[in-house]
Design a protein around this motif. Sequence first.
Motif, PDB file in Angstrom:
ATOM      1  N   GLN A   1       0.840  -1.198   0.000  1.00 48.22           N
ATOM      2  CA  GLN A   1       0.000   0.000   0.000  1.00 48.22           C
ATOM      3  C   GLN A   1       0.869   1.240   0.000  1.00 48.22           C
ATOM      4  N   GLY A   2       0.539   2.183  -0.874  1.00 47.94           N
ATOM      5  CA  GLY A   2       1.280   3.430  -0.938  1.00 47.94           C
ATOM      6  C   GLY A   2       0.732   4.479  -0.004  1.00 47.94           C
ATOM      7  N   ALA A   3       1.453   5.609   0.087  1.00 53.67           N
ATOM      8  CA  ALA A   3       1.009   6.709   0.927  1.00 53.67           C
ATOM      9  C   ALA A   3      -0.318   7.286   0.451  1.00 53.67           C
ATOM     10  N   ASP A   4      -0.661   7.066  -0.827  1.00 55.69           N
ATOM     11  CA  ASP A   4      -1.943   7.537  -1.357  1.00 55.69           C
ATOM     12  C   ASP A   4      -3.108   6.648  -0.961  1.00 55.69           C
ATOM     13  N   GLY A   5      -2.827   5.550  -0.264  1.00 59.66           N
ATOM     14  CA  GLY A   5      -3.887   4.657   0.202  1.00 59.66           C
ATOM     15  C   GLY A   5      -4.272   3.575  -0.777  1.00 59.66           C
ATOM     16  N   TYR A   6      -3.733   3.607  -1.997  1.00 56.90           N
ATOM     17  CA  TYR A   6      -4.064   2.597  -2.990  1.00 56.90           C
ATOM     18  C   TYR A   6      -3.315   1.300  -2.692  1.00 56.90           C
ATOM     19  N   ALA A   7      -3.993   0.180  -2.887  1.00 56.02           N
ATOM     20  CA  ALA A   7      -3.386  -1.135  -2.670  1.00 56.02           C
ATOM     21  C   ALA A   7      -2.933  -1.699  -4.016  1.00 56.02           C
ATOM     22  N   HIS A   8      -1.706  -2.188  -4.061  1.00 57.58           N
ATOM     23  CA  HIS A   8      -1.155  -2.836  -5.245  1.00 57.58           C
ATOM     24  C   HIS A   8      -1.050  -4.328  -4.966  1.00 57.58           C
ATOM     25  N   LEU A   9      -1.628  -5.121  -5.854  1.00 53.29           N
ATOM     26  CA  LEU A   9      -1.681  -6.563  -5.694  1.00 53.29           C
ATOM     27  C   LEU A   9      -0.841  -7.214  -6.781  1.00 53.29           C
ATOM     28  N   ALA A  10      -0.134  -8.279  -6.431  1.00 58.18           N
ATOM     29  CA  ALA A  10       0.652  -9.035  -7.407  1.00 58.18           C
ATOM     30  C   ALA A  10       0.440 -10.520  -7.179  1.00 58.18           C
ATOM     31  N   SER A  11       0.284 -11.255  -8.274  1.00 55.19           N
ATOM     32  CA  SER A  11       0.072 -12.691  -8.198  1.00 55.19           C
ATOM     33  C   SER A  11       0.604 -13.327  -9.479  1.00 55.19           C
ATOM     34  N   TRP A  12       0.350 -14.635  -9.621  1.00 52.74           N
ATOM     35  CA  TRP A  12       0.719 -15.391 -10.815  1.00 52.74           C
ATOM     36  C   TRP A  12      -0.536 -15.843 -11.542  1.00 52.74           C
ATOM     37  N   TRP A  13      -0.450 -15.942 -12.873  1.00 53.72           N
ATOM     38  CA  TRP A  13      -1.508 -16.570 -13.639  1.00 53.72           C
ATOM     39  C   TRP A  13      -0.910 -17.428 -14.736  1.00 53.72           C
ATOM     40  N   THR A  14      -1.734 -18.278 -15.312  1.00 46.63           N
ATOM     41  CA  THR A  14      -1.374 -19.043 -16.499  1.00 46.63           C
ATOM     42  C   THR A  14      -2.419 -18.758 -17.560  1.00 46.63           C
ATOM     43  N   THR A  15      -1.993 -18.287 -18.733  1.00 45.24           N
ATOM     44  CA  THR A  15      -2.924 -17.923 -19.792  1.00 45.24           C
ATOM     45  C   THR A  15      -3.524 -19.169 -20.429  1.00 45.24           C
ATOM     46  N   LEU A  16      -4.516 -18.951 -21.272  1.00 48.81           N
ATOM     47  CA  LEU A  16      -5.158 -20.063 -21.965  1.00 48.81           C
ATOM     48  C   LEU A  16      -4.175 -20.793 -22.874  1.00 48.81           C
ATOM     49  N   LYS A  17      -3.084 -20.128 -23.258  1.00 47.02           N
ATOM     50  CA  LYS A  17      -2.062 -20.757 -24.086  1.00 47.02           C
ATOM     51  C   LYS A  17      -0.989 -21.459 -23.252  1.00 47.02           C
ATOM     52  N   GLY A  18      -1.187 -21.503 -21.935  1.00 55.35           N
ATOM     53  CA  GLY A  18      -0.260 -22.209 -21.065  1.00 55.35           C
ATOM     54  C   GLY A  18       0.968 -21.422 -20.660  1.00 55.35           C
ATOM     55  N   VAL A  19       0.973 -20.110 -20.895  1.00 56.97           N
ATOM     56  CA  VAL A  19       2.110 -19.267 -20.530  1.00 56.97           C
ATOM     57  C   VAL A  19       1.914 -18.739 -19.119  1.00 56.97           C
ATOM     58  N   THR A  20       2.898 -18.945 -18.259  1.00 60.91           N
ATOM     59  CA  THR A  20       2.825 -18.490 -16.867  1.00 60.91           C
ATOM     60  C   THR A  20       3.572 -17.171 -16.705  1.00 60.91           C
ATOM     61  N   GLY A  21       3.001 -16.263 -15.963  1.00 68.20           N
ATOM     62  CA  GLY A  21       3.642 -14.977 -15.706  1.00 68.20           C
ATOM     63  C   GLY A  21       3.026 -14.305 -14.497  1.00 68.20           C
ATOM     64  N   MET A  22       3.572 -13.161 -14.164  1.00 69.34           N
ATOM     65  CA  MET A  22       3.059 -12.400 -13.031  1.00 69.34           C
ATOM     66  C   MET A  22       2.055 -11.368 -13.511  1.00 69.34           C
ATOM     67  N   VAL A  23       1.149 -10.993 -12.604  1.00 67.95           N
ATOM     68  CA  VAL A  23       0.124 -10.006 -12.913  1.00 67.95           C
ATOM     69  C   VAL A  23       0.026  -9.002 -11.775  1.00 67.95           C
ATOM     70  N   HIS A  24      -0.526  -7.828 -12.098  1.00 64.72           N
ATOM     71  CA  HIS A  24      -0.619  -6.722 -11.142  1.00 64.72           C
ATOM     72  C   HIS A  24      -1.985  -6.064 -11.262  1.00 64.72           C
ATOM     73  N   SER A  25      -2.509  -5.617 -10.128  1.00 63.12           N
ATOM     74  CA  SER A  25      -3.765  -4.875 -10.115  1.00 63.12           C
ATOM     75  C   SER A  25      -3.664  -3.779  -9.061  1.00 63.12           C
ATOM     76  N   VAL A  26      -4.431  -2.720  -9.264  1.00 64.24           N
ATOM     77  CA  VAL A  26      -4.509  -1.625  -8.286  1.00 64.24           C
ATOM     78  C   VAL A  26      -5.932  -1.553  -7.771  1.00 64.24           C
ATOM     79  N   HIS A  27      -6.054  -1.440  -6.455  1.00 60.19           N
ATOM     80  CA  HIS A  27      -7.361  -1.309  -5.804  1.00 60.19           C
ATOM     81  C   HIS A  27      -7.384   0.060  -5.136  1.00 60.19           C
ATOM     82  N   PHE A  28      -8.272   0.930  -5.618  1.00 61.82           N
ATOM     83  CA  PHE A  28      -8.242   2.323  -5.170  1.00 61.82           C
ATOM     84  C   PHE A  28      -8.967   2.527  -3.841  1.00 61.82           C
ATOM     85  N   ARG A  29     -10.080   1.837  -3.640  1.00 63.64           N
ATOM     86  CA  ARG A  29     -10.803   1.907  -2.373  1.00 63.64           C
ATOM     87  C   ARG A  29     -11.430   0.546  -2.124  1.00 63.64           C
TER      88      ARG A  29
END
Length: 338
Positions: A56-84
Amino acid sequence: MNGDWLIRGRDGRLGVYLMSDDAVLCRAERTPGGPWEAPRRVGGDQKVHPALAVGQGADGYAHLASWWTTLKGVTGMVHSVHFRPLLAALDWAPLGHPDKKGDRTGTPAVAVDTQGRAHVFVRGIGTGLRMIAQKEKGGWDPWRDLKGQGLEGAPVAVTGESGCVQAYAAVSGGILHWRQEAPGTQPVLQEPLKAPVRTGTLRALATSPEHTTLFYTDDSGDVCAWRPGTEPVSVLAAAGPGPVAAIRTELDGHDCTLLAQRSASGRVAFAAYPTERESAGAWWAESGPQLPADAVVALAKDHEDRVVAAALSPSTGLLQLTRRKDEPGLALMAWRTV
């Protein structure tokens, strides 16, 4: 989960993040201090693996990071921001793989600098540390190899009061430490600490303009505090397994560090001492009901700046909370299930 999964949003509402089989869920207060909503899926419909980092930053926004696997079988990391807590999070955005391709390499860690830029850290295939960071004007820099070898368990990341991001990771017989020399620069591997460290017990906290403090459990079962450039100090015997939760708060007019941990008895144990004065001593005091064996503990402050403790069982979704009473010392309200 890795990081501050209990947060206070910009509007004062508390929220918690938890994992289901293939999604990240969020629960939040409807109003500050009020009843709680049912869990909601965040990050869109894309399925993710059960590994989550929250920063969480000083602005209060939460940053999330995880792993996914695409429909083509490629694995990678992903990111999302949650504002409130009560607003929808951005859909998961791909970050690629820290080693260009391969399987998952471990649980990530996230720190957000004073400009609101997320820094995602994760172990690489070669057991060194990798990092990807947001650019100041949008987008992401490429993955960086921060060096280091033999990382065990997940790294932890923290933003110091200076605005510089730091990361720590356990290795056999010690701890590795990376630090930015200035905000926005690439963290540099520092002199390692030689110490017996239990994997999975690291927790970092900004404790002064000059220092961050790393808490860990050593092989003798003591919770130790280490500020780079000094020798580690034993604080007290660990109440139970796993990392401590830690927060700075004012107690009776003093800047104190509050620790919490699920104890061996199954209850939550609390201990406090003057910040960066471990020599003053600390003692555990247990509170609340017995918790499930997989319960984790977190600390935050509510809309009135009162300390809130949360205990969450990932297997059952059971969430229990307590708040500090408005009186001297560390008196807590009765725990309640939400």
